[in-house]
Motif scaffolding. Structure first.
Motif, PDB file in Angstrom:
ATOM      1  N   ASP A  36     -16.508  -2.463  30.989  1.00  0.00           N
ATOM      2  CA  ASP A  36     -16.087  -3.929  31.255  1.00  0.00           C
ATOM      3  C   ASP A  36     -16.418  -4.843  30.098  1.00  0.00           C
ATOM      4  O   ASP A  36     -17.178  -5.793  30.257  1.00  0.00           O
ATOM      5  N   GLY A  37     -16.567  -4.191  29.019  1.00  0.00           N
ATOM      6  CA  GLY A  37     -17.049  -5.069  27.846  1.00  0.00           C
ATOM      7  C   GLY A  37     -18.506  -4.707  27.453  1.00  0.00           C
ATOM      8  O   GLY A  37     -19.054  -5.402  26.385  1.00  0.00           O
ATOM      9  N   GLU A  38     -19.374  -3.900  28.226  1.00  0.00           N
ATOM     10  CA  GLU A  38     -20.550  -3.709  27.875  1.00  0.00           C
ATOM     11  C   GLU A  38     -21.093  -2.880  26.562  1.00  0.00           C
ATOM     12  O   GLU A  38     -21.885  -2.982  25.943  1.00  0.00           O
ATOM     13  N   LYS A  39     -20.151  -2.033  26.217  1.00  0.00           N
ATOM     14  CA  LYS A  39     -20.074  -1.077  25.071  1.00  0.00           C
ATOM     15  C   LYS A  39     -18.544  -1.537  24.027  1.00  0.00           C
ATOM     16  O   LYS A  39     -17.438  -1.511  24.718  1.00  0.00           O
ATOM     17  N   ILE A  40     -18.904  -1.977  22.900  1.00  0.00           N
ATOM     18  CA  ILE A  40     -17.997  -2.375  22.080  1.00  0.00           C
ATOM     19  C   ILE A  40     -18.154  -1.891  20.783  1.00  0.00           C
ATOM     20  O   ILE A  40     -19.363  -2.044  20.243  1.00  0.00           O
ATOM     21  N   GLU A  41     -17.388  -1.063  20.225  1.00  0.00           N
ATOM     22  CA  GLU A  41     -17.287  -0.635  18.653  1.00  0.00           C
ATOM     23  C   GLU A  41     -15.948  -0.590  18.155  1.00  0.00           C
ATOM     24  O   GLU A  41     -14.971  -0.823  18.881  1.00  0.00           O
ATOM     25  N   GLN A  42     -16.149  -0.750  16.933  1.00  0.00           N
ATOM     26  CA  GLN A  42     -14.812  -0.670  15.907  1.00  0.00           C
ATOM     27  C   GLN A  42     -14.496   0.741  15.626  1.00  0.00           C
ATOM     28  O   GLN A  42     -15.392   1.445  15.196  1.00  0.00           O
ATOM     29  N   ARG A 213     -14.181  10.185  25.921  1.00  0.00           N
ATOM     30  CA  ARG A 213     -14.698  10.512  24.700  1.00  0.00           C
ATOM     31  C   ARG A 213     -15.701   9.592  24.182  1.00  0.00           C
ATOM     32  O   ARG A 213     -16.821   9.826  23.534  1.00  0.00           O
ATOM     33  N   PHE A 214     -15.312   8.262  24.326  1.00  0.00           N
ATOM     34  CA  PHE A 214     -15.925   7.080  23.713  1.00  0.00           C
ATOM     35  C   PHE A 214     -17.123   6.704  24.648  1.00  0.00           C
ATOM     36  O   PHE A 214     -18.110   6.538  24.499  1.00  0.00           O
ATOM     37  N   ARG A 215     -16.642   6.775  26.157  1.00  0.00           N
ATOM     38  CA  ARG A 215     -17.615   6.370  27.137  1.00  0.00           C
ATOM     39  C   ARG A 215     -18.812   7.282  27.142  1.00  0.00           C
ATOM     40  O   ARG A 215     -19.760   6.860  27.541  1.00  0.00           O
ATOM     41  N   GLN A 216     -18.529   8.526  26.868  1.00  0.00           N
ATOM     42  CA  GLN A 216     -19.555   9.486  27.272  1.00  0.00           C
ATOM     43  C   GLN A 216     -20.101   9.903  25.617  1.00  0.00           C
ATOM     44  O   GLN A 216     -20.650  11.083  25.732  1.00  0.00           O
ATOM     45  N   ASP A 217     -19.852   9.314  24.700  1.00  0.00           N
ATOM     46  CA  ASP A 217     -20.256   9.669  23.502  1.00  0.00           C
ATOM     47  C   ASP A 217     -20.034  10.985  23.270  1.00  0.00           C
ATOM     48  O   ASP A 217     -20.852  11.682  22.522  1.00  0.00           O
ATOM     49  N   LEU A 218     -18.631  11.640  23.402  1.00  0.00           N
ATOM     50  CA  LEU A 218     -18.410  13.060  23.098  1.00  0.00           C
ATOM     51  C   LEU A 218     -17.699  13.126  21.722  1.00  0.00           C
ATOM     52  O   LEU A 218     -17.543  14.187  20.970  1.00  0.00           O
ATOM     53  N   GLY A 219     -17.566  12.103  20.864  1.00  0.00           N
ATOM     54  CA  GLY A 219     -17.212  12.083  19.483  1.00  0.00           C
ATOM     55  C   GLY A 219     -15.782  12.439  19.345  1.00  0.00           C
ATOM     56  O   GLY A 219     -15.204  12.601  20.261  1.00  0.00           O
ATOM     57  N   HIS A 220     -15.251  12.434  17.954  1.00  0.00           N
ATOM     58  CA  HIS A 220     -13.764  12.662  17.815  1.00  0.00           C
ATOM     59  C   HIS A 220     -12.866  11.637  18.601  1.00  0.00           C
ATOM     60  O   HIS A 220     -11.963  12.329  19.148  1.00  0.00           O
TER      61      HIS A 220
END
Ligand code: TMP
Ligand code: ASP
Length: 237
Positions: A36-42, A213-220
């Motif tokens: 819900d917007g807590e983690k944001i990256e480009q 993959r983004f939520r759990q920092d799995l990469g790619h």
């Protein structure tokens, strides 16, 4: 179609008005958000990949007789859509257990859900999109009983079409979220369908190929979105 102003800037898309009050431009940005917007990256190329992915899926759904707001892609990152009155309810279907269902009910991730589970959530980031039911929707007037019936019907029709489309690409459609709006007295599918709003696993290895993959920092992350797209026939520009 010329953009005339910003109607709304969401977490990953900006909605622009046009000279035609019945049409809007959806601009898919590279911003990627979770929790819900807590983690944001480009993430580079994400806007383009999701716009082209969404255009492919919306067209496949239209061809299957499911009416959507999608009109046409305008550029690598922009699409023209019908200007709907959005219903503030998210419709989720789950074919396998994952995410919040696992956290809420303690079932094993990957458990096959037959019949699929259907859930409503209120679109309200500040309250972390709480789960709601038809009684809440009726009491608070978020949608009529007929609209609720139609949203469920369309969401399950989407499941039949997309389960097969992804299965043909060697992918499991684990779950997904849809949003609907009103346009000229009709309920149309709105928002987007991309790996940002669904879970897709490789059918053989069960590897996650979606926003987890983004939520759990799995990469790619974007590479996986593109791989999913290629497998189902999306031609990225
Ligand atoms: P959940 O497991 O977090 O409840 O999510 C179920 C599916 O719906 C998953 O594919 C992610 C998607 N979803 C969104 O894209 N946005 C949302 O706000 C919610 C609640 C779910
Ligand atoms: N789409 C929501 C957000 O961006 C929830 C999620 O994907 O985790 O925060």
């Amino acid at each position: 179609m010329n953009k005339t102003g910003v109607l709304y800037a969401g977490k990953a898309k900006t909605v622009h008005t046009t000279e035609d009050p019945e049409l809007l431009v959806l601009e898919f940005r590279n911003d990627t958000s979770a929790f819900d917007g807590e983690k944001i990256e480009q993430l580079e190329r994400k806007g383009q990949v999701n716009n082209e992915f969404n255009a492919f899926i919306m067209q496949a759904l239209q061809q299957a007789g499911i009416n959507t707001h999608f009109v046409k892609a305008l550029s690598p990152t922009e699409s023209l859509v019908r200007n709907m009155k959005m219903i503030p309810v998210e419709c989720v279907v789950r074919n396998r257990a994952a995410g919040s269902l696992v956290r809420r009910l303690g079932v094993a991730e990957g458990e096959i859900l037959d019949p699929p589970v259907f859930e409503f959530f209120l679109k309200d980031d500040a309250r972390h999109d709480p789960m709601i039911n038809e009684s809440h929707i009726a009491t608070f007037g978020w949608a009529t009983a007929a609209e609720v019936t139609r949203m469920k019907e369309l969401t399950l029709a989407v499941n039949a079409v997309l389960k097969k489309l992804f299965a043909d690409g060697g992918l499991l459609l684990v779950d997904y979220k849809l949003e609907f709006g009103r346009f000229n007295g009709e309920i149309l599918l709105g928002d987007e369908f991309s790996p940002d709003g669904c879970r897709l696993w490789d059918a053989q290895t069960l590897e996650k190929m979606d926003k987890d993959r983004f939520r759990q920092d799995l990469g790619h992350v974007i590479e996986s979105y593109e791989e999913v797209g290629r497998r189902i026939g999306v031609q990225f520009s």
